[in-house]
Enzyme design. Structure first.
Site, PDB file in Angstrom:
ATOM      1  N   GLN A 102      -7.754   7.657  -0.336  1.00 33.10           N
ATOM      2  CA  GLN A 102      -7.084   6.523   0.593  1.00 33.10           C
ATOM      3  C   GLN A 102      -6.221   5.333   0.355  1.00 33.10           C
ATOM      4  OE1 GLN A 102     -10.860   4.726   3.335  1.00 33.10           O
ATOM      5  NE2 GLN A 102     -11.708   5.225   1.613  1.00 33.10           N
ATOM      6  N   HIS A 120      -4.621   9.143   3.544  1.00 35.79           N
ATOM      7  CA  HIS A 120      -3.397   8.434   4.217  1.00 35.79           C
ATOM      8  C   HIS A 120      -1.435   8.464   4.054  1.00 35.79           C
ATOM      9  CE1 HIS A 120      -7.264   5.828   5.772  1.00 35.79           C
ATOM     10  NE2 HIS A 120      -6.946   6.879   5.989  1.00 35.79           N
ATOM     11  N   CYS A 128      12.272  11.382   7.834  1.00 31.17           N
ATOM     12  CA  CYS A 128      13.128  10.593   9.416  1.00 31.17           C
ATOM     13  C   CYS A 128      11.748  10.750  10.443  1.00 31.17           C
ATOM     14  CB  CYS A 128      14.380  11.613   9.660  1.00 31.17           C
ATOM     15  SG  CYS A 128      15.320  11.113  10.577  1.00 31.17           S
ATOM     16  N   CYS A 151      20.972  10.943   9.163  1.00 26.75           N
ATOM     17  CA  CYS A 151      21.320  11.725  10.284  1.00 26.75           C
ATOM     18  C   CYS A 151      21.005  10.673  11.513  1.00 26.75           C
ATOM     19  CB  CYS A 151      20.349  12.789  11.532  1.00 26.75           C
ATOM     20  SG  CYS A 151      18.606  11.644  11.809  1.00 26.75           S
ATOM     21  N   GLY A 188     -14.555   2.223  -4.758  1.00 20.78           N
ATOM     22  CA  GLY A 188     -14.224   0.878  -4.162  1.00 20.78           C
ATOM     23  C   GLY A 188     -13.528   1.542  -2.785  1.00 20.78           C
ATOM     24  N   SER A 190     -14.855   0.400   1.078  1.00 26.34           N
ATOM     25  CA  SER A 190     -15.883  -0.108   2.244  1.00 26.34           C
ATOM     26  C   SER A 190     -16.343   0.629   3.322  1.00 26.34           C
ATOM     27  CB  SER A 190     -14.939  -1.853   2.835  1.00 26.34           C
ATOM     28  OG  SER A 190     -13.530  -0.924   4.149  1.00 26.34           O
ATOM     29  N   ASN A 214     -19.050   0.315  -6.485  1.00 25.00           N
ATOM     30  CA  ASN A 214     -18.575  -1.096  -5.319  1.00 25.00           C
ATOM     31  C   ASN A 214     -19.002  -2.504  -5.929  1.00 25.00           C
ATOM     32  OD1 ASN A 214     -17.658  -2.718  -3.725  1.00 25.00           O
ATOM     33  ND2 ASN A 214     -17.199  -0.836  -2.927  1.00 25.00           N
ATOM     34  N   GLU A 216     -19.596  -4.703  -4.546  1.00 25.75           N
ATOM     35  CA  GLU A 216     -20.125  -5.337  -3.254  1.00 25.75           C
ATOM     36  C   GLU A 216     -20.808  -3.965  -2.036  1.00 25.75           C
ATOM     37  OE1 GLU A 216     -19.593  -8.630  -2.174  1.00 25.75           O
ATOM     38  OE2 GLU A 216     -17.886  -8.873  -3.438  1.00 25.75           O
TER      39      GLU A 216
END
Ligand code: OAD
Length: 254
Positions: A102, A120, A128, A151, A188, A190, A214, A216
């Site tokens: 991501q 992503h 452009c 352009c 890594g 969430s 992770n 968490e």
């Protein structure tokens, strides 16, 4: 119950096809802040105000000033860490086939990973909005904002902003890989942003094991992950690669 690193190593060595899904957490040790949680970018910047396509279309210069200029400087300084290097080593060992990331920082490719799906998009390029011509971000003149194409059209980072769909071919390939892997290594993230967050669920429902790294707990930890390695990506990947090398010797000599 064996040590979770051993359990993960055992699953990875026996897997015929392993893919990885990575998120901002893998690049934290490279100096790039995550989006959520303590020190996260979205604590300081409202993503709906500055990371949404409508915001960019309304006031692109302001989005550059508040979000993209700082991001460009942060990404330019960042180098891959042991997390990225570890995933490349897994590829060299024949354990990992594809990284779906991501992240827009290009650090997996810099570490050597060859099959990287940039779910992503990438900040390394601008494109452009009129003629669609791509241009490396390093070559864009940012002395006047917003940046413009030759352009005259408006340039924009080649990333997915809020309010935009994922490229259909990348989405389809990622879903196909998730539904046909034996193990998905989730590092890594969430696991809160769809449709990326759904890839481990697709994998699990298709019979794969989910190994999560992770520091968490995440929404995956309780019901989806088979093995959770609670720790930072760099240290944990180093331990995992070492355990896989050992396990490999044991497995191959049977
Ligand atoms: P998040 O910022 O939502 O989550 C980062 C995750 O990394 C958290 O679960 C942390 O616990 C974990 N973490 C922190 N430090 C770590 C470390 N050293 N090692 C391993 N993990 C660590 O980032 P993402 O899940 O990537 O999308 O966010 C998904 C998407 O939301 C991003 O791609 C971005 C964002 O809005 C767009 O901009 C479209």
């Amino acid at each position: 119950m064996s040590d979770p690193i051993q359990q993960a190593a055992g699953l990875l060595v026996q897997s015929r096809r392993t893919i990885a899904l990575t998120g901002a957490g893998i690049s934290v040790e490279s100096g790039i802040p995550p989006f959520r949680g303590k020190g996260g970018l979205w604590e300081k910047i409202d993503p709906m105000k500055y990371a949404h396509i409508d915001a960019y279309e309304r006031d692109p210069a302001e989005v550059w000033r508040v979000l993209f200029l700082g991001l460009k400087d942060t990404l330019a300084m960042a180098q891959p860490n042991h997390g990225h290097h570890g995933l490349y080593q897994l590829e060299i060992l024949g354990v990992l086939s594809t990284v779906i990331t991501q992240n827009i920082d290009g650090l997996h490719q810099q570490a050597g990973s060859r099959d990287v799906i940039e779910f992503h998009g990438t900040f390394a390029k601008q494109r452009c909005m009129t003629c669609r011509q791509p241009i490396p971000t390093s070559q864009v003149d940012l002395s006047v904002l917003p940046p413009r194409c030759t352009c005259g059209g408006l340039l924009r980072p080649d990333v997915v902003m809020f309010g935009e769909p994922i490229d259909m071919s990348l989405l389809q390939r990622s879903q196909m890989l998730a539904s046909s892997c034996d193990v998905i290594l989730v590092v890594g993230t969430s696991a809160t942003v769809e449709p990326a967050a759904y890839l481990p669920i697709i994998a699990k429902r298709s019979g794969a094991a989910v190994v999560e790294i992770n520091p968490e707990k995440t929404p995956l930890t309780r019901h989806t992950s088979d093995v959770t390695l609670l720790g930072e990506a760099g240290t944990t990947m180093r331990q995992l690669v070492a355990a896989i090398k050992k396990e490999r010797l044991r497995y191959d000599s049977r």
